[in-house]
Design a protein around this motif. Structure first.
Motif, PDB file in Angstrom:
ATOM      1  N   GLU A  71     -68.601  -3.242   4.297  1.00 19.96           N
ATOM      2  CA  GLU A  71     -67.391  -4.029   4.530  1.00 19.96           C
ATOM      3  C   GLU A  71     -66.249  -3.171   5.045  1.00 19.96           C
ATOM      4  OE1 GLU A  71     -64.078  -6.255   1.759  1.00 19.96           O
ATOM      5  OE2 GLU A  71     -66.172  -6.323   1.147  1.00 19.96           O
ATOM      6  N   ILE A  72     -66.070  -1.984   4.440  1.00 16.17           N
ATOM      7  CA  ILE A  72     -64.936  -1.133   4.792  1.00 16.17           C
ATOM      8  C   ILE A  72     -65.198  -0.323   6.050  1.00 16.17           C
ATOM      9  CG2 ILE A  72     -63.558   0.848   4.027  1.00 16.17           C
ATOM     10  CD1 ILE A  72     -63.788  -0.227   1.203  1.00 16.17           C
ATOM     11  N   LEU A  73     -66.381   0.266   6.142  1.00 15.15           N
ATOM     12  CA  LEU A  73     -66.662   1.183   7.242  1.00 15.15           C
ATOM     13  C   LEU A  73     -67.269   0.489   8.454  1.00 15.15           C
ATOM     14  CD1 LEU A  73     -68.180   4.141   5.201  1.00 15.15           C
ATOM     15  CD2 LEU A  73     -65.882   3.982   6.144  1.00 15.15           C
ATOM     16  N   GLY A  74     -67.987  -0.590   8.214  1.00 20.28           N
ATOM     17  CA  GLY A  74     -68.717  -1.208   9.298  1.00 20.28           C
ATOM     18  C   GLY A  74     -70.046  -0.502   9.491  1.00 20.28           C
ATOM     19  N   GLN A  75     -71.014  -1.229   9.978  1.00 17.79           N
ATOM     20  CA  GLN A  75     -72.354  -0.680  10.097  1.00 17.79           C
ATOM     21  C   GLN A  75     -72.464   0.350  11.219  1.00 17.79           C
ATOM     22  OE1 GLN A  75     -75.643  -3.457   9.709  1.00 17.79           O
ATOM     23  NE2 GLN A  75     -74.225  -5.051   9.078  1.00 17.79           N
ATOM     24  N   ASP A  76     -71.471   0.438  12.091  1.00 18.25           N
ATOM     25  CA  ASP A  76     -71.560   1.360  13.222  1.00 18.25           C
ATOM     26  C   ASP A  76     -70.971   2.725  12.904  1.00 18.25           C
ATOM     27  OD1 ASP A  76     -69.049   0.213  12.953  1.00 18.25           O
ATOM     28  OD2 ASP A  76     -68.543   0.535  15.075  1.00 18.25           O
ATOM     29  N   LYS A  77     -70.461   2.924  11.703  1.00 25.18           N
ATOM     30  CA  LYS A  77     -69.834   4.191  11.343  1.00 25.18           C
ATOM     31  C   LYS A  77     -70.670   4.934  10.314  1.00 25.18           C
ATOM     32  CE  LYS A  77     -65.144   2.499  12.252  1.00 25.18           C
ATOM     33  NZ  LYS A  77     -63.792   2.301  11.703  1.00 25.18           N
ATOM     34  N   GLN A  78     -70.478   6.242  10.278  1.00 30.10           N
ATOM     35  CA  GLN A  78     -71.212   7.081   9.338  1.00 30.10           C
ATOM     36  C   GLN A  78     -70.762   6.804   7.912  1.00 30.10           C
ATOM     37  OE1 GLN A  78     -73.652   9.039   9.906  1.00 30.10           O
ATOM     38  NE2 GLN A  78     -73.836  10.303   8.082  1.00 30.10           N
ATOM     39  N   SER A  79     -71.706   6.584   7.031  1.00 34.59           N
ATOM     40  CA  SER A  79     -71.401   6.308   5.640  1.00 34.59           C
ATOM     41  C   SER A  79     -71.382   7.593   4.829  1.00 34.59           C
ATOM     42  CB  SER A  79     -72.448   5.354   5.062  1.00 34.59           C
ATOM     43  OG  SER A  79     -72.390   5.351   3.663  1.00 34.59           O
ATOM     44  N   PRO A  80     -70.367   7.796   3.987  1.00 24.06           N
ATOM     45  CA  PRO A  80     -70.385   8.966   3.102  1.00 24.06           C
ATOM     46  C   PRO A  80     -71.601   8.976   2.191  1.00 24.06           C
ATOM     47  CG  PRO A  80     -68.207   7.961   3.139  1.00 24.06           C
ATOM     48  CD  PRO A  80     -69.124   7.015   3.861  1.00 24.06           C
ATOM     49  N   LEU A  81     -72.095   7.786   1.833  1.00 25.66           N
ATOM     50  CA  LEU A  81     -73.278   7.709   0.986  1.00 25.66           C
ATOM     51  C   LEU A  81     -74.493   8.286   1.696  1.00 25.66           C
ATOM     52  CD1 LEU A  81     -74.487   6.773  -1.695  1.00 25.66           C
ATOM     53  CD2 LEU A  81     -74.869   4.527  -0.661  1.00 25.66           C
ATOM     54  N   ARG A  82     -74.531   8.166   3.006  1.00 26.65           N
ATOM     55  CA  ARG A  82     -75.658   8.718   3.755  1.00 26.65           C
ATOM     56  C   ARG A  82     -75.717  10.231   3.617  1.00 26.65           C
ATOM     57  NH1 ARG A  82     -76.100   6.819   9.830  1.00 26.65           N
ATOM     58  NH2 ARG A  82     -76.164   4.852   8.688  1.00 26.65           N
ATOM     59  N   ASP A  83     -74.563  10.864   3.621  1.00 23.18           N
ATOM     60  CA  ASP A  83     -74.535  12.319   3.441  1.00 23.18           C
ATOM     61  C   ASP A  83     -75.038  12.713   2.055  1.00 23.18           C
ATOM     62  OD1 ASP A  83     -73.534  12.750   5.989  1.00 23.18           O
ATOM     63  OD2 ASP A  83     -71.443  12.628   5.333  1.00 23.18           O
ATOM     64  N   LEU A  84     -74.636  11.952   1.033  1.00 24.84           N
ATOM     65  CA  LEU A  84     -75.103  12.236  -0.319  1.00 24.84           C
ATOM     66  C   LEU A  84     -76.615  12.033  -0.424  1.00 24.84           C
ATOM     67  CD1 LEU A  84     -72.268  10.490  -2.389  1.00 24.84           C
ATOM     68  CD2 LEU A  84     -72.626  12.952  -2.118  1.00 24.84           C
ATOM     69  N   ASN A  85     -77.098  10.958   0.195  1.00 28.69           N
ATOM     70  CA  ASN A  85     -78.527  10.687   0.170  1.00 28.69           C
ATOM     71  C   ASN A  85     -79.324  11.773   0.884  1.00 28.69           C
ATOM     72  OD1 ASN A  85     -79.241   8.348  -1.298  1.00 28.69           O
ATOM     73  ND2 ASN A  85     -78.317   7.053   0.253  1.00 28.69           N
ATOM     74  N   ARG A  86     -78.774  12.239   1.995  1.00 27.06           N
ATOM     75  CA  ARG A  86     -79.491  13.240   2.783  1.00 27.06           C
ATOM     76  C   ARG A  86     -79.756  14.501   1.970  1.00 27.06           C
ATOM     77  NH1 ARG A  86     -76.230  13.482   6.773  1.00 27.06           N
ATOM     78  NH2 ARG A  86     -77.304  11.960   8.087  1.00 27.06           N
ATOM     79  N   SER A  87     -78.769  14.933   1.221  1.00 26.14           N
ATOM     80  CA  SER A  87     -78.958  16.137   0.411  1.00 26.14           C
ATOM     81  C   SER A  87     -79.972  15.901  -0.700  1.00 26.14           C
ATOM     82  CB  SER A  87     -77.621  16.591  -0.182  1.00 26.14           C
ATOM     83  OG  SER A  87     -77.132  15.633  -1.116  1.00 26.14           O
ATOM     84  N   TYR A  88     -79.984  14.698  -1.241  1.00 29.89           N
ATOM     85  CA  TYR A  88     -80.887  14.400  -2.361  1.00 29.89           C
ATOM     86  C   TYR A  88     -82.333  14.233  -1.911  1.00 29.89           C
ATOM     87  CZ  TYR A  88     -82.994  11.795  -6.216  1.00 29.89           C
ATOM     88  OH  TYR A  88     -83.831  11.367  -7.221  1.00 29.89           O
ATOM     89  N   VAL A  89     -82.558  13.445  -0.855  1.00 31.61           N
ATOM     90  CA  VAL A  89     -83.938  13.212  -0.416  1.00 31.61           C
ATOM     91  C   VAL A  89     -84.552  14.477   0.164  1.00 31.61           C
ATOM     92  CG1 VAL A  89     -83.499  10.773   0.014  1.00 31.61           C
ATOM     93  CG2 VAL A  89     -83.299  12.406   1.904  1.00 31.61           C
ATOM     94  N   GLY A  90     -83.718  15.468   0.465  1.00 30.24           N
ATOM     95  CA  GLY A  90     -84.249  16.741   0.932  1.00 30.24           C
ATOM     96  C   GLY A  90     -85.198  17.381  -0.067  1.00 30.24           C
ATOM     97  N   HIS A  91     -85.031  17.078  -1.351  1.00 32.64           N
ATOM     98  CA  HIS A  91     -85.931  17.624  -2.371  1.00 32.64           C
ATOM     99  C   HIS A  91     -87.329  17.012  -2.227  1.00 32.64           C
ATOM    100  CE1 HIS A  91     -82.553  19.587  -4.291  1.00 32.64           C
ATOM    101  NE2 HIS A  91     -81.903  18.440  -4.345  1.00 32.64           N
ATOM    102  N   LEU A  92     -87.385  15.704  -1.964  1.00 27.74           N
ATOM    103  CA  LEU A  92     -88.686  15.078  -1.714  1.00 27.74           C
ATOM    104  C   LEU A  92     -89.299  15.643  -0.438  1.00 27.74           C
ATOM    105  CD1 LEU A  92     -90.863  12.924  -2.304  1.00 27.74           C
ATOM    106  CD2 LEU A  92     -89.492  11.331  -0.929  1.00 27.74           C
ATOM    107  N   ASP A  93     -88.485  15.805   0.600  1.00 27.84           N
ATOM    108  CA  ASP A  93     -88.978  16.365   1.859  1.00 27.84           C
ATOM    109  C   ASP A  93     -89.625  17.728   1.636  1.00 27.84           C
ATOM    110  OD1 ASP A  93     -87.816  14.132   2.944  1.00 27.84           O
ATOM    111  OD2 ASP A  93     -86.201  15.199   3.961  1.00 27.84           O
ATOM    112  N   ARG A  94     -88.982  18.553   0.818  1.00 25.83           N
ATOM    113  CA  ARG A  94     -89.533  19.881   0.545  1.00 25.83           C
ATOM    114  C   ARG A  94     -90.856  19.787  -0.202  1.00 25.83           C
ATOM    115  NH1 ARG A  94     -87.045  24.272  -3.756  1.00 25.83           N
ATOM    116  NH2 ARG A  94     -89.009  25.422  -4.015  1.00 25.83           N
ATOM    117  N   ALA A  95     -90.917  18.910  -1.202  1.00 24.47           N
ATOM    118  CA  ALA A  95     -92.154  18.755  -1.964  1.00 24.47           C
ATOM    119  C   ALA A  95     -93.299  18.312  -1.060  1.00 24.47           C
ATOM    120  CB  ALA A  95     -91.944  17.749  -3.096  1.00 24.47           C
ATOM    121  N   VAL A  96     -93.007  17.405  -0.147  1.00 26.90           N
ATOM    122  CA  VAL A  96     -94.037  16.922   0.771  1.00 26.90           C
ATOM    123  C   VAL A  96     -94.426  18.015   1.766  1.00 26.90           C
ATOM    124  CG1 VAL A  96     -94.507  15.280   2.632  1.00 26.90           C
ATOM    125  CG2 VAL A  96     -93.372  14.506   0.530  1.00 26.90           C
TER     126      VAL A  96
END
Length: 240
Positions: free
Chosen positions: A124-149
């Motif tokens: 609602e606030i950022l719009g779907q066309d803008k970078q989400s701060p949550l995406r940056d947080l997710n990227r750092s977290y899912v990197g652990h799964l990426d490493r395990a794989v």
């Protein structure tokens, strides 16, 4: 001001900030983002409304502060520890899965509700066309799964034709959907066994087999088969 005085002052400021974040966390998850005013947050935290704005410029900043703390103080440290202490690929995936669901399920799945709230506010606030701060947080977290794989593939435990993005969606999507349905029926009782049941067909779809894969055995086909097995597993658990 002495060093001790500075330290005590810093500790008081940090404690006040934590109190504001704790109050906002509870209110956002229970009453909703729009129904929660900064005045209510201030009252719950035992501070003035001006103090809330001194630490956080808006409710959206408060929400981001809550999620940042969750990712960087809860999710990421334990995930990193798992990879540093567990070498077995299947054991790593199980530990990462249990850590994920237990963290989201804490306090009656409060953080899961909060993440769902934020997704709506974020769009609602950022719009779907803008970078989400949550995406940056997710990227750092899912990197652990990426490493395990990645390391699982290098060891020969996992297939070498795995694609990262659909694998992430399958892993986390399965866990979060399964957590919602299980907690609706059983709360946290039997959650460990349920996660094991969810991971079994996923592991079968990802693990390397003795026989080489044929050229037509594409990743998408294997993921579809894994999803079918997961659905059957979920149906059996829901009937139990």
């Amino acid at each position: 001001m002495t060093d001790n005085a500075r330290r005590r002052s810093r500790e008081r400021l940090e404690e006040r900030e934590r109190g504001i974040l704790d109050a906002a966390t509870k209110l956002f998850a229970t009453a909703g983002f729009h129904a929660t005013s900064t005045r209510k947050i201030a009252a719950a935290a035992g501070v003035s409304e001006g103090t809330v704005f001194h630490y956080f410029g808006s409710k959206n900043e408060l929400m981001l502060g809550i999620l940042d703390r969750f990712y960087n103080e809860v999710l990421n440290p334990r995930a990193a520890e798992i990879l540093d202490t567990i070498m077995d690929t299947r054991g790593r995936l199980r530990a990462l899965a249990m850590h994920h669901v237990s963290s989201l399920a804490a306090d009656n799945a409060l953080m899961m509700r909060l993440l769902q709230v934020y997704v709506g506010v974020d769009l609602e606030i950022l719009g779907q066309d803008k970078q989400s701060p949550l995406r940056d947080l997710n990227r750092s977290y899912v990197g652990h799964l990426d490493r395990a794989v990645r390391e699982g593939v290098e060891r020969g435990d996992l297939r070498n034709n795995l694609e990262t993005r659909p694998l992430r969606d399958l892993f986390f999507g399965t866990l979060e959907y399964g957590l919602r349905t299980h907690m609706y029926r059983h709360g946290t009782e039997g959650l460990d066994a349920y996660v094991d049941a969810l991971l079994q067909p996923l592991w079968e779809g990802l693990s390397n087999s003795d026989s080489p894969a044929t050229p037509t055995e594409l990743l998408t086909e294997r993921l579809e088969k894994a999803c079918e097995r997961l659905e059957r597993t979920s149906e059996r658990w829901e009937k139990s």
